[in-house]
Write a protein that holds these residues in place. Structure first.
Motif, PDB file in Angstrom:
ATOM      1  N   VAL A 276       0.837  -1.203   0.000  1.00 38.95           N
ATOM      2  CA  VAL A 276       0.000   0.000   0.000  1.00 38.95           C
ATOM      3  C   VAL A 276       0.874   1.254   0.000  1.00 38.95           C
ATOM      4  O   VAL A 276       0.578   2.241  -0.673  1.00 38.95           O
ATOM      5  CB  VAL A 276      -0.949  -0.001   1.214  1.00 38.95           C
ATOM      6  CG1 VAL A 276      -1.681   1.335   1.337  1.00 38.95           C
ATOM      7  CG2 VAL A 276      -1.958  -1.139   1.099  1.00 38.95           C
ATOM      8  N   SER A 277       1.982   1.213   0.749  1.00 38.70           N
ATOM      9  CA  SER A 277       2.866   2.381   0.839  1.00 38.70           C
ATOM     10  C   SER A 277       3.546   2.691  -0.488  1.00 38.70           C
ATOM     11  O   SER A 277       4.009   3.815  -0.711  1.00 38.70           O
ATOM     12  CB  SER A 277       3.934   2.152   1.918  1.00 38.70           C
ATOM     13  OG  SER A 277       4.811   1.087   1.555  1.00 38.70           O
ATOM     14  N   LYS A 278       3.597   1.715  -1.401  1.00 33.31           N
ATOM     15  CA  LYS A 278       4.173   1.950  -2.728  1.00 33.31           C
ATOM     16  C   LYS A 278       3.152   2.541  -3.691  1.00 33.31           C
ATOM     17  O   LYS A 278       3.449   2.760  -4.880  1.00 33.31           O
ATOM     18  CB  LYS A 278       4.732   0.646  -3.297  1.00 33.31           C
ATOM     19  CG  LYS A 278       5.973   0.131  -2.579  1.00 33.31           C
ATOM     20  CD  LYS A 278       6.479  -1.154  -3.206  1.00 33.31           C
ATOM     21  CE  LYS A 278       7.696  -1.697  -2.469  1.00 33.31           C
ATOM     22  NZ  LYS A 278       8.860  -0.799  -2.569  1.00 33.31           N
ATOM     23  N   GLY A 279       1.935   2.763  -3.193  1.00 39.48           N
ATOM     24  CA  GLY A 279       0.919   3.432  -4.011  1.00 39.48           C
ATOM     25  C   GLY A 279      -0.052   2.515  -4.706  1.00 39.48           C
ATOM     26  O   GLY A 279      -0.858   2.964  -5.524  1.00 39.48           O
ATOM     27  N   PHE A 285      -4.279  -5.237  -5.532  1.00 39.87           N
ATOM     28  CA  PHE A 285      -3.602  -6.310  -4.803  1.00 39.87           C
ATOM     29  C   PHE A 285      -4.475  -7.562  -4.716  1.00 39.87           C
ATOM     30  O   PHE A 285      -4.001  -8.681  -4.949  1.00 39.87           O
ATOM     31  CB  PHE A 285      -3.240  -5.829  -3.404  1.00 39.87           C
ATOM     32  CG  PHE A 285      -2.863  -6.944  -2.450  1.00 39.87           C
ATOM     33  CD1 PHE A 285      -1.627  -7.553  -2.522  1.00 39.87           C
ATOM     34  CD2 PHE A 285      -3.773  -7.395  -1.496  1.00 39.87           C
ATOM     35  CE1 PHE A 285      -1.292  -8.595  -1.670  1.00 39.87           C
ATOM     36  CE2 PHE A 285      -3.445  -8.419  -0.635  1.00 39.87           C
ATOM     37  CZ  PHE A 285      -2.203  -9.022  -0.712  1.00 39.87           C
ATOM     38  N   VAL A 286      -5.761  -7.382  -4.385  1.00 40.30           N
ATOM     39  CA  VAL A 286      -6.666  -8.529  -4.249  1.00 40.30           C
ATOM     40  C   VAL A 286      -6.814  -9.247  -5.592  1.00 40.30           C
ATOM     41  O   VAL A 286      -6.803 -10.483  -5.656  1.00 40.30           O
ATOM     42  CB  VAL A 286      -8.039  -8.073  -3.721  1.00 40.30           C
ATOM     43  CG1 VAL A 286      -9.043  -9.224  -3.763  1.00 40.30           C
ATOM     44  CG2 VAL A 286      -7.904  -7.558  -2.288  1.00 40.30           C
ATOM     45  N   GLY A 287      -6.939  -8.485  -6.675  1.00 41.97           N
ATOM     46  CA  GLY A 287      -7.023  -9.109  -7.996  1.00 41.97           C
ATOM     47  C   GLY A 287      -5.777  -9.903  -8.331  1.00 41.97           C
ATOM     48  O   GLY A 287      -5.857 -11.005  -8.884  1.00 41.97           O
ATOM     49  N   GLY A 288      -4.626  -9.352  -7.988  1.00 38.83           N
ATOM     50  CA  GLY A 288      -3.373 -10.073  -8.237  1.00 38.83           C
ATOM     51  C   GLY A 288      -3.256 -11.328  -7.396  1.00 38.83           C
ATOM     52  O   GLY A 288      -2.759 -12.353  -7.858  1.00 38.83           O
ATOM     53  N   LEU A 289      -3.736 -11.250  -6.146  1.00 36.44           N
ATOM     54  CA  LEU A 289      -3.687 -12.424  -5.268  1.00 36.44           C
ATOM     55  C   LEU A 289      -4.607 -13.523  -5.794  1.00 36.44           C
ATOM     56  O   LEU A 289      -4.253 -14.711  -5.758  1.00 36.44           O
ATOM     57  CB  LEU A 289      -4.076 -12.030  -3.843  1.00 36.44           C
ATOM     58  CG  LEU A 289      -4.040 -13.146  -2.796  1.00 36.44           C
ATOM     59  CD1 LEU A 289      -2.650 -13.773  -2.709  1.00 36.44           C
ATOM     60  CD2 LEU A 289      -4.466 -12.614  -1.425  1.00 36.44           C
ATOM     61  N   MET A 290      -5.781 -13.132  -6.273  1.00 36.59           N
ATOM     62  CA  MET A 290      -6.693 -14.121  -6.864  1.00 36.59           C
ATOM     63  C   MET A 290      -6.043 -14.824  -8.045  1.00 36.59           C
ATOM     64  O   MET A 290      -6.138 -16.043  -8.185  1.00 36.59           O
ATOM     65  CB  MET A 290      -7.991 -13.448  -7.320  1.00 36.59           C
ATOM     66  CG  MET A 290      -9.020 -13.246  -6.238  1.00 36.59           C
ATOM     67  SD  MET A 290     -10.657 -12.845  -6.896  1.00 36.59           S
ATOM     68  CE  MET A 290     -10.385 -11.192  -7.517  1.00 36.59           C
ATOM     69  N   ASN A 291      -5.371 -14.057  -8.901  1.00 33.68           N
ATOM     70  CA  ASN A 291      -4.715 -14.641 -10.068  1.00 33.68           C
ATOM     71  C   ASN A 291      -3.574 -15.559  -9.641  1.00 33.68           C
ATOM     72  O   ASN A 291      -3.362 -16.632 -10.236  1.00 33.68           O
ATOM     73  CB  ASN A 291      -4.190 -13.535 -10.974  1.00 33.68           C
ATOM     74  CG  ASN A 291      -3.650 -14.058 -12.287  1.00 33.68           C
ATOM     75  OD1 ASN A 291      -4.373 -14.652 -13.079  1.00 33.68           O
ATOM     76  ND2 ASN A 291      -2.365 -13.851 -12.531  1.00 33.68           N
ATOM     77  N   HIS A 292      -2.848 -15.169  -8.589  1.00 34.77           N
ATOM     78  CA  HIS A 292      -1.750 -16.004  -8.083  1.00 34.77           C
ATOM     79  C   HIS A 292      -2.297 -17.324  -7.541  1.00 34.77           C
ATOM     80  O   HIS A 292      -1.744 -18.399  -7.822  1.00 34.77           O
ATOM     81  CB  HIS A 292      -1.001 -15.252  -6.986  1.00 34.77           C
ATOM     82  CG  HIS A 292       0.204 -15.973  -6.475  1.00 34.77           C
ATOM     83  ND1 HIS A 292       1.448 -15.867  -7.052  1.00 34.77           N
ATOM     84  CD2 HIS A 292       0.353 -16.842  -5.432  1.00 34.77           C
ATOM     85  CE1 HIS A 292       2.313 -16.634  -6.404  1.00 34.77           C
ATOM     86  NE2 HIS A 292       1.676 -17.219  -5.400  1.00 34.77           N
ATOM     87  N   ARG A 335     -12.353 -17.996  -2.961  1.00 35.22           N
ATOM     88  CA  ARG A 335     -13.714 -17.547  -2.650  1.00 35.22           C
ATOM     89  C   ARG A 335     -13.687 -16.310  -1.746  1.00 35.22           C
ATOM     90  O   ARG A 335     -14.438 -15.350  -1.958  1.00 35.22           O
ATOM     91  CB  ARG A 335     -14.501 -18.685  -2.000  1.00 35.22           C
ATOM     92  CG  ARG A 335     -15.888 -18.281  -1.469  1.00 35.22           C
ATOM     93  CD  ARG A 335     -16.782 -17.727  -2.560  1.00 35.22           C
ATOM     94  NE  ARG A 335     -16.953 -18.647  -3.651  1.00 35.22           N
ATOM     95  CZ  ARG A 335     -17.818 -19.668  -3.645  1.00 35.22           C
ATOM     96  NH1 ARG A 335     -18.569 -19.895  -2.589  1.00 35.22           N
ATOM     97  NH2 ARG A 335     -17.921 -20.456  -4.697  1.00 35.22           N
ATOM     98  N   LYS A 336     -12.822 -16.298  -0.758  1.00 39.60           N
ATOM     99  CA  LYS A 336     -12.745 -15.145   0.150  1.00 39.60           C
ATOM    100  C   LYS A 336     -12.237 -13.906  -0.583  1.00 39.60           C
ATOM    101  O   LYS A 336     -12.714 -12.792  -0.338  1.00 39.60           O
ATOM    102  CB  LYS A 336     -11.850 -15.483   1.347  1.00 39.60           C
ATOM    103  CG  LYS A 336     -12.479 -16.484   2.314  1.00 39.60           C
ATOM    104  CD  LYS A 336     -11.619 -16.705   3.536  1.00 39.60           C
ATOM    105  CE  LYS A 336     -12.263 -17.739   4.470  1.00 39.60           C
ATOM    106  NZ  LYS A 336     -13.568 -17.269   4.976  1.00 39.60           N
ATOM    107  N   CYS A 337     -11.277 -14.090  -1.484  1.00 40.00           N
ATOM    108  CA  CYS A 337     -10.801 -12.960  -2.279  1.00 40.00           C
ATOM    109  C   CYS A 337     -11.899 -12.433  -3.208  1.00 40.00           C
ATOM    110  O   CYS A 337     -12.026 -11.220  -3.410  1.00 40.00           O
ATOM    111  CB  CYS A 337      -9.581 -13.369  -3.109  1.00 40.00           C
ATOM    112  SG  CYS A 337      -8.064 -13.571  -2.151  1.00 40.00           S
TER     113      CYS A 337
END
Length: 556
Positions: A276-279, A285-292, A335-337
């Motif tokens: 978050v601090s990197k902007g 982030f959530v979309g990227g985590l889902m894809n991962h 599912r949670k993401c």
């Protein structure tokens, strides 16, 4: 002062023959065979995403069919007068029109006038119209007759990124070629070739980041390559690449998943804070985590590994981490993401929503709080916000229910059990969940889908939007839900949007259809709490929530 002779890579390495086109082998093979056999159509439509080679292939096609001495494999010779004129940009047999800036009737009339002049060199006069969907309706209508029956020596090649905007009468007159998005592997290999030609050292992992950032477009990839090469002074490294592009790279996600699997919540939250601090936005982030997580799910099986659009080294890394993940963990985490992604837009404290989601995912690997190795039972943070907020809405919905059903009786029993067993917050939460399911016959997916629909309503329907935010549907069967209205006015409003809401929910929940039944009831007056008031009440009722707020330094 010397003239700057620098040429950007996207132009310098633009393919000049079919065999140098990247990532479109099936399509270029078809075009070459049609040229070899002489089976040429009078109109072609090249469609696909930006930067995948539509205009490039159109130019190569035009050059090849006009070559006076074609090679045995069908490629242009590059040496005859027609090829030289094309290479030097002085060919009168090829006419290009940018429809984005020349989209009126007058421009089309000028083009039609050009079709009456036979080619001076070569066999065909080729007209390439780029971004053809930008033509006005009047221009399309003026073009139709010529497109259908052009002179024998005329060939039209239309290119567009938005085929759906073209009139059916245009589509029916063309041979249609759909260009694919470039694969990451193809782009990485081509970028490595460009780097070698330019004498630039480039790490493969850095080129992979550039390819991912380009999102399937080779032109974008080459533009980003030039940018990074300038920043890195001819030595493109992975670290400098993600620094220059400000990319949320896969290393973050590998690290996050390792922490989640270990139940290391503090490190998870600290890593998210760094992101978050990197902007970066929480939704990104959530979309990227889902894809991962999706990539981990696919790489558990060798047969589905090719579905991951990554090079072999990254696929191997995914496969190694996926071996640590149980399938149920991956399904539940995704599912949670997904639930978090749906709720993100409406949330007033978006960061807290993502943090709670990460905490819930970290709990998935911690079992059922059973004693281990003689130690006391492990204490975990249970899902609180979504379920308890839904429970309040369910309680309000139960107040409007006119008759007592078996489900309502079960809900009353569950609530009684929860009250009796209120010695711990975990037991109370479990009973609340049981009461919610029995009384409402629904789950949070349906509620989130309705709220998502409500968020898209215009401001003049803000009252209806507020009503839908409080609505708790009751599932009647797989394709039918019930919405309760406490007065005829609300009932009428629900009826007016029932069909649209049903179609939206069916699409969101992945169902063939969804019917909405509206029932009018007599409701008792209920007080609608603000989110702050609700949160304050929950802290009083569930001490564990207050402890969590203190320990994690959370704020609403």
């Amino acid at each position: 002062m010397e003239t700057n002779s620098y040429i950007v890579s996207a132009r310098k390495y633009r393919p000049m023959t079919f065999d140098t086109v990247v990532g479109q082998s099936a399509l270029t093979t078809t075009l070459m065979r049609s040229i070899q056999t002489g089976h040429l159509a009078h109109a072609y439509l090249f469609c696909g995403p930006r930067g995948v080679g539509k205009t490039t292939c159109a130019r190569i096609f035009a050059k090849t069919i006009n070559c006076l001495n074609p090679k045995s494999d069908g490629e242009a010779c590059g040496e005859c007068e027609s090829c030289r004129a094309f290479n030097e940009g002085r060919s009168l047999s090829i006419y290009e029109l940018d429809a984005a800036s020349n989209n009126g009737v007058e421009e089309i009339k000028k083009l039609i006038e050009q079709t009456r002049i036979p080619p001076q060199v070569g066999h065909y006069k080729v007209f390439i119209i780029d971004e053809v969907h930008m033509l006005s309706n009047a221009a399309f209508n003026a073009f139709l007759k010529t497109l259908e029956e052009p002179p024998q020596y005329v060939i039209f090649i239309l290119a567009t990124t938005e085929k759906h905007k073209l009139l059916p009468t245009i589509l029916s007159r063309c041979q249609i070629y759909d260009f694919n998005r470039m694969s990451v592997t193809d782009m990485v290999n081509h970028l490595a070739h460009v780097a070698e030609q330019e004498g630039i050292e480039a790490e493969k992992s850095a080129l992979n980041v550039i390819a991912q950032k380009a999102d399937g477009g080779m032109r974008d990839a080459l533009s980003i390559f030039d940018q990074v090469a300038a920043f890195c002074s001819g030595n493109i490294t992975y670290q400098k690449t993600i620094e220059n592009l400000n990319v949320l790279d896969y290393d973050y996600y590998f690290k996050i998943v390792d922490y989640l699997l270990g139940g290391n919540i503090p490190e998870v939250l600290k890593t998210f804070n760094d992101i978050v601090s990197k902007g970066f936005e929480g939704s990104h982030f959530v979309g990227g985590l889902m894809n991962h997580l999706r990539n981990l799910m696919l790489t558990r099986d060798q047969s589905t590994m090719p579905l991951i659009d990554q090079d072999d080294d990254i696929r191997k890394r995914y496969h190694e981490q996926s071996a640590k993940c149980k399938p149920q963990f991956l399904y539940s985490a995704i599912r949670k993401c997904t639930d978090c992604d749906l709720a993100y837009k409406q949330s007033q404290n978006k960061r807290l929503l993502v943090e709670i989601t990460l905490i819930e995912i970290a709990q998935l690997t911690q079992g059922d709080d059973t004693p281990a190795a003689g130690r006391s039972p492990r204490k975990t943070l249970k899902p609180i916000f979504v379920k308890l907020a839904t429970k309040i809405a369910v309680a309000a919905g139960n107040a409007t229910r006119p008759t007592t059903t078996n489900a309502a009786t079960t809900a009353t029993t569950a609530n009684t059990t929860a009250t009796t067993a209120n010695t711990t917050a975990d037991t109370a939460t479990a009973a609340t969940d049981a009461a919610m399911t029995a009384a409402a016959g629904t789950d949070t997916r349906y509620i989130l889908a309705i709220r998502q629909f409500a968020s898209q309503l215009p401001d003049e329907k803000r009252t209806l939007r507020s009503r839908l935010d409080q609505a708790v549907p009751r599932i009647i069967d797989e394709t039918t839900i019930e919405l309760q209205a406490d007065n005829p006015v609300v009932s009428t409003q629900y009826q007016q949007i029932a069909a649209t809401l049903g179609a939206y929910m069916a699409k969101t929940l992945g169902k063939a259809k969804m019917d909405i039944k509206v029932v009018t009831t007599q409701a008792k007056h209920t007080t609608v709490l603000t989110k702050t008031q609700l949160y304050t009440q929950l802290k009083k009722k569930y001490p564990l929530l207050k402890n969590m707020e203190t320990e994690l330094q959370l704020h609403l």
